[in-house]
Design a protein around this motif. Structure first.
Motif, PDB file in Angstrom:
ATOM      1  N   GLY A  70       0.796  -1.219   0.000  1.00  0.00           N
ATOM      2  CA  GLY A  70       0.000   0.000   0.000  1.00  0.00           C
ATOM      3  C   GLY A  70       0.827   1.266   0.000  1.00  0.00           C
ATOM      4  O   GLY A  70       0.288   2.367  -0.119  1.00  0.00           O
ATOM      5  N   SER A  71       2.146   1.139   0.121  1.00  0.00           N
ATOM      6  CA  SER A  71       3.005   2.320   0.098  1.00  0.00           C
ATOM      7  C   SER A  71       3.304   2.725  -1.334  1.00  0.00           C
ATOM      8  O   SER A  71       3.407   1.885  -2.222  1.00  0.00           O
ATOM      9  N   LYS A  72       3.434   3.997  -1.547  1.00  0.00           N
ATOM     10  CA  LYS A  72       3.715   4.492  -2.890  1.00  0.00           C
ATOM     11  C   LYS A  72       5.218   4.345  -3.176  1.00  0.00           C
ATOM     12  O   LYS A  72       5.976   3.883  -2.340  1.00  0.00           O
ATOM     13  N   LYS A  73       5.603   4.723  -4.375  1.00  0.00           N
ATOM     14  CA  LYS A  73       7.010   4.587  -4.752  1.00  0.00           C
ATOM     15  C   LYS A  73       7.881   5.365  -3.767  1.00  0.00           C
ATOM     16  O   LYS A  73       7.675   6.549  -3.538  1.00  0.00           O
ATOM     17  N   CYS A  74       8.845   4.659  -3.188  1.00  0.00           N
ATOM     18  CA  CYS A  74       9.642   5.234  -2.106  1.00  0.00           C
ATOM     19  C   CYS A  74      10.943   5.830  -2.638  1.00  0.00           C
ATOM     20  O   CYS A  74      11.660   5.195  -3.412  1.00  0.00           O
ATOM     21  N   THR A  75      11.255   7.051  -2.193  1.00  0.00           N
ATOM     22  CA  THR A  75      12.503   7.713  -2.576  1.00  0.00           C
ATOM     23  C   THR A  75      13.392   7.962  -1.357  1.00  0.00           C
ATOM     24  O   THR A  75      14.419   8.615  -1.472  1.00  0.00           O
ATOM     25  N   GLN A  76      13.004   7.428  -0.205  1.00  0.00           N
ATOM     26  CA  GLN A  76      13.790   7.643   1.001  1.00  0.00           C
ATOM     27  C   GLN A  76      15.028   6.754   1.019  1.00  0.00           C
ATOM     28  O   GLN A  76      15.072   5.698   0.374  1.00  0.00           O
ATOM     29  N   LEU A  77      16.029   7.177   1.775  1.00  0.00           N
ATOM     30  CA  LEU A  77      17.247   6.397   1.912  1.00  0.00           C
ATOM     31  C   LEU A  77      16.992   5.182   2.797  1.00  0.00           C
ATOM     32  O   LEU A  77      16.141   5.204   3.684  1.00  0.00           O
ATOM     33  N   GLY A  78      17.748   4.117   2.556  1.00  0.00           N
ATOM     34  CA  GLY A  78      17.609   2.911   3.357  1.00  0.00           C
ATOM     35  C   GLY A  78      16.476   2.028   2.861  1.00  0.00           C
ATOM     36  O   GLY A  78      15.899   2.238   1.789  1.00  0.00           O
ATOM     37  N   LYS A  79      16.147   1.034   3.678  1.00  0.00           N
ATOM     38  CA  LYS A  79      15.123   0.062   3.296  1.00  0.00           C
ATOM     39  C   LYS A  79      13.794   0.380   3.974  1.00  0.00           C
ATOM     40  O   LYS A  79      13.759   0.892   5.089  1.00  0.00           O
ATOM     41  N   CYS A  80      12.716   0.056   3.276  1.00  0.00           N
ATOM     42  CA  CYS A  80      11.386   0.177   3.891  1.00  0.00           C
ATOM     43  C   CYS A  80      11.241  -0.915   4.949  1.00  0.00           C
ATOM     44  O   CYS A  80      11.748  -2.025   4.773  1.00  0.00           O
ATOM     45  N   GLY A  81      10.549  -0.617   6.018  1.00  0.00           N
ATOM     46  CA  GLY A  81      10.369  -1.621   7.055  1.00  0.00           C
ATOM     47  C   GLY A  81       9.699  -1.050   8.287  1.00  0.00           C
ATOM     48  O   GLY A  81       8.997  -0.043   8.224  1.00  0.00           O
ATOM     49  N   PHE A  82       9.940  -1.680   9.413  1.00  0.00           N
ATOM     50  CA  PHE A  82       9.374  -1.211  10.679  1.00  0.00           C
ATOM     51  C   PHE A  82      10.183  -1.803  11.828  1.00  0.00           C
ATOM     52  O   PHE A  82      10.964  -2.754  11.656  1.00  0.00           O
ATOM     53  N   ILE A  83      10.005  -1.236  13.017  1.00  0.00           N
ATOM     54  CA  ILE A  83      10.713  -1.687  14.216  1.00  0.00           C
ATOM     55  C   ILE A  83       9.697  -2.063  15.291  1.00  0.00           C
ATOM     56  O   ILE A  83       8.748  -1.321  15.551  1.00  0.00           O
ATOM     57  N   ILE A  84       9.900  -3.217  15.870  1.00  0.00           N
ATOM     58  CA  ILE A  84       9.113  -3.629  17.035  1.00  0.00           C
ATOM     59  C   ILE A  84       9.985  -3.463  18.277  1.00  0.00           C
ATOM     60  O   ILE A  84      11.115  -3.955  18.329  1.00  0.00           O
ATOM     61  N   GLN A  85       9.464  -2.747  19.250  1.00  0.00           N
ATOM     62  CA  GLN A  85      10.204  -2.483  20.483  1.00  0.00           C
ATOM     63  C   GLN A  85       9.753  -3.441  21.576  1.00  0.00           C
ATOM     64  O   GLN A  85       8.560  -3.582  21.845  1.00  0.00           O
ATOM     65  N   TRP A  86      10.716  -4.122  22.173  1.00  0.00           N
ATOM     66  CA  TRP A  86      10.453  -4.915  23.369  1.00  0.00           C
ATOM     67  C   TRP A  86      10.920  -4.095  24.557  1.00  0.00           C
ATOM     68  O   TRP A  86      12.021  -3.547  24.563  1.00  0.00           O
ATOM     69  N   SER A  87      10.068  -3.988  25.598  1.00  0.00           N
ATOM     70  CA  SER A  87      10.484  -3.263  26.799  1.00  0.00           C
ATOM     71  C   SER A  87       9.980  -3.983  28.029  1.00  0.00           C
ATOM     72  O   SER A  87       8.878  -4.521  28.052  1.00  0.00           O
ATOM     73  N   ARG A  88      10.815  -3.993  29.059  1.00  0.00           N
ATOM     74  CA  ARG A  88      10.515  -4.704  30.298  1.00  0.00           C
ATOM     75  C   ARG A  88       9.825  -3.761  31.285  1.00  0.00           C
ATOM     76  O   ARG A  88      10.123  -2.572  31.340  1.00  0.00           O
ATOM     77  N   HIS A  89       8.885  -4.318  32.044  1.00  0.00           N
ATOM     78  CA  HIS A  89       8.219  -3.548  33.091  1.00  0.00           C
ATOM     79  C   HIS A  89       8.440  -4.261  34.412  1.00  0.00           C
ATOM     80  O   HIS A  89       7.906  -5.331  34.649  1.00  0.00           O
ATOM     81  N   LYS A  90       9.235  -3.666  35.265  1.00  0.00           N
ATOM     82  CA  LYS A  90       9.525  -4.275  36.565  1.00  0.00           C
ATOM     83  C   LYS A  90       8.448  -3.907  37.593  1.00  0.00           C
ATOM     84  O   LYS A  90       7.657  -2.993  37.387  1.00  0.00           O
TER      85      LYS A  90
END
Length: 418
Positions: free
Chosen positions: A285-305
């Motif tokens: 669904g993303s249009k033609k990308c001209t940004q630097l690097g690779k398209c993607g995403f980040i999942i953050q894991w975080s601990r809750h004490k």
């Protein structure tokens, strides 16, 4: 196959079983003879085309350039393709220009012109409506929330589950959460009647259509159903029936071909309480990308004490397939945690990837595949929506080995077939 058997059901079975998210080469071969295809052949080709609208754009363009009027097959294709998806990815307005060419055909029928104009107007209205309703959803998993769902409610019936899902401040429920509740509920409650199951599926479909419940990926449901067939628990058959009903619902589930399976591209430890799991992914669904690097995403894991310790085995290692093999919980694995999709631009600095607005946690399925060995030597590959759920449902398991951890990204809303 369809011509020989004469039944569309068989072709649907073929598409669901063998079709991938993008079968461009296979589809191209048949579209080469586009004008001579029966309507019954065009529909499965659309399904096999996955999210690739370009191949059908090329076919339509060639048809229009070689005809003075709009051919019957071109009109059928326009009426059955998901134009909303085509227009969303149309950064250079190619599809808009295509409809201009259709309107300029010298011998186009007035009825065909009206149909195509109506299709364009409906598509623009649909896209305007969707854009006004877009909202960011980032939460993927929260151990404290699951703890609350399980222990703050009393589940005597399937209706109780629906009530729990619709009460309170939870605006969106991940399918993984529901699987955990179902696995928990059926261990302790009476076997539901068929009418109760039917009502549960009806209510779930309503919640899914209201965008309050995530669709279930076959990649998650199928291994669980297969494993439960080896269970000796009284309610195993009833749970299988519920999961099968979910799988058979076109509203609640998405076939394998509508999910793109991803492995973690790179892991970065921010500190002892936070990790980044980086994925590369070009969203259809993303249009033609001209940004630097690779398209993607980040999942953050975080601990809750200092929170209620319930689920145990943390997912800090969830996406790290180097841990595949036998493993045991450690003292450090008893903290609660959250997993979330991060969309803030600054979080992506120096990672080599960037995230587009179209990426949503609503479409992300987290799943870990484990190989279980039963006492009789039978090996099962199953999914872990909750830590070691098979200890209750499959007491005959002797060994557990992690096979891999993945994301199944759902692109069903971006498939070119309606």
């Amino acid at each position: 196959m369809l011509k020989r058997l004469g039944k569309e059901t068989y072709m649907d079975m073929f598409v669901n079983q063998f079709g991938q998210s993008d079968d461009t080469l296979f589809v191209s071969k048949y579209l080469a003879d586009f004008e001579n295809l029966d309507f019954e052949m065009i529909s499965p080709l659309l399904k096999l085309g996955g999210s690739n609208s370009e191949i059908f754009f090329k076919t339509l363009s060639e048809s229009i350039s070689h005809n003075l009027h709009l051919s019957k097959n071109a009109l059928y294709l326009l009426q059955n393709i998901n134009l909303k998806v085509c227009f969303q990815a149309d950064c250079d307005l190619s599809w808009s220009k295509l409809f201009d060419k259709i309107a300029d055909l010298p011998e186009i029928l007035l009825s065909d012109l009206r149909i195509t104009q109506k299709l364009v107007n409906e598509t623009w209205r649909a896209n305007d409506t969707d854009s006004s309703k877009m909202e960011s959803k980032t939460a993927l998993y929260d151990a404290v929330r699951i703890d609350s769902l399980l222990f703050s409610h009393i589940y005597h019936t399937l209706d109780d589950i629906i009530s729990a899902l619709t009460e309170g401040e939870i605006s969106f429920i991940m399918c993984k959460d529901i699987l955990i509740i179902l696995l928990w509920h059926f261990l302790k409650c009476a076997t539901p009647k068929q009418e109760e199951i039917d009502k549960f599926i009806f209510d779930m479909e309503r919640l899914c259509e209201e965008k309050k419940v995530q669709r279930f990926s076959w990649q998650i449901i199928d291994p669980i159903i297969s494993a439960l067939m080896h269970s000796t628990k009284d309610n195993a058959e009833s749970l299988i029936l519920v999961l099968t009903s979910i799988r058979q619902s076109k509203v609640l589930s998405s076939p394998n071909r509508e999910n793109i399976v991803l492995s973690c591209y790179k892991e970065t430890e921010v500190n002892s309480d936070e990790n980044k799991f980086i994925f590369t992914f070009k969203h259809p669904g993303s249009k033609k990308c001209t940004q630097l690097g690779k398209c993607g995403f980040i999942i953050q894991w975080s601990r809750h004490k200092n929170t209620i310790k319930f689920l145990g085995n943390t997912l800090k290692r969830f996406f790290d397939n180097s841990h595949a093999g036998n493993y045991e919980d450690s003292e450090d694995d008893t903290d609660d945690y959250t997993l979330k999709l991060v969309t803030e631009r600054e979080y992506y600095e120096d990672t080599g990837v960037h995230c587009h607005d179209v990426i949503s946690a609503r479409d992300i399925f987290l799943y870990k595949v484990n190989t279980l060995t039963l006492k009789d030597g039978t090996e099962l590959n199953t999914v872990a929506p909750i830590v070691s759920w098979w200890e209750n449902w499959l007491p005959d398991v002797t060994t557990e080995k992690m096979k891999g951890a993945y994301v199944a990204y759902n692109v069903s809303d971006y498939m070119v077939a309606k």
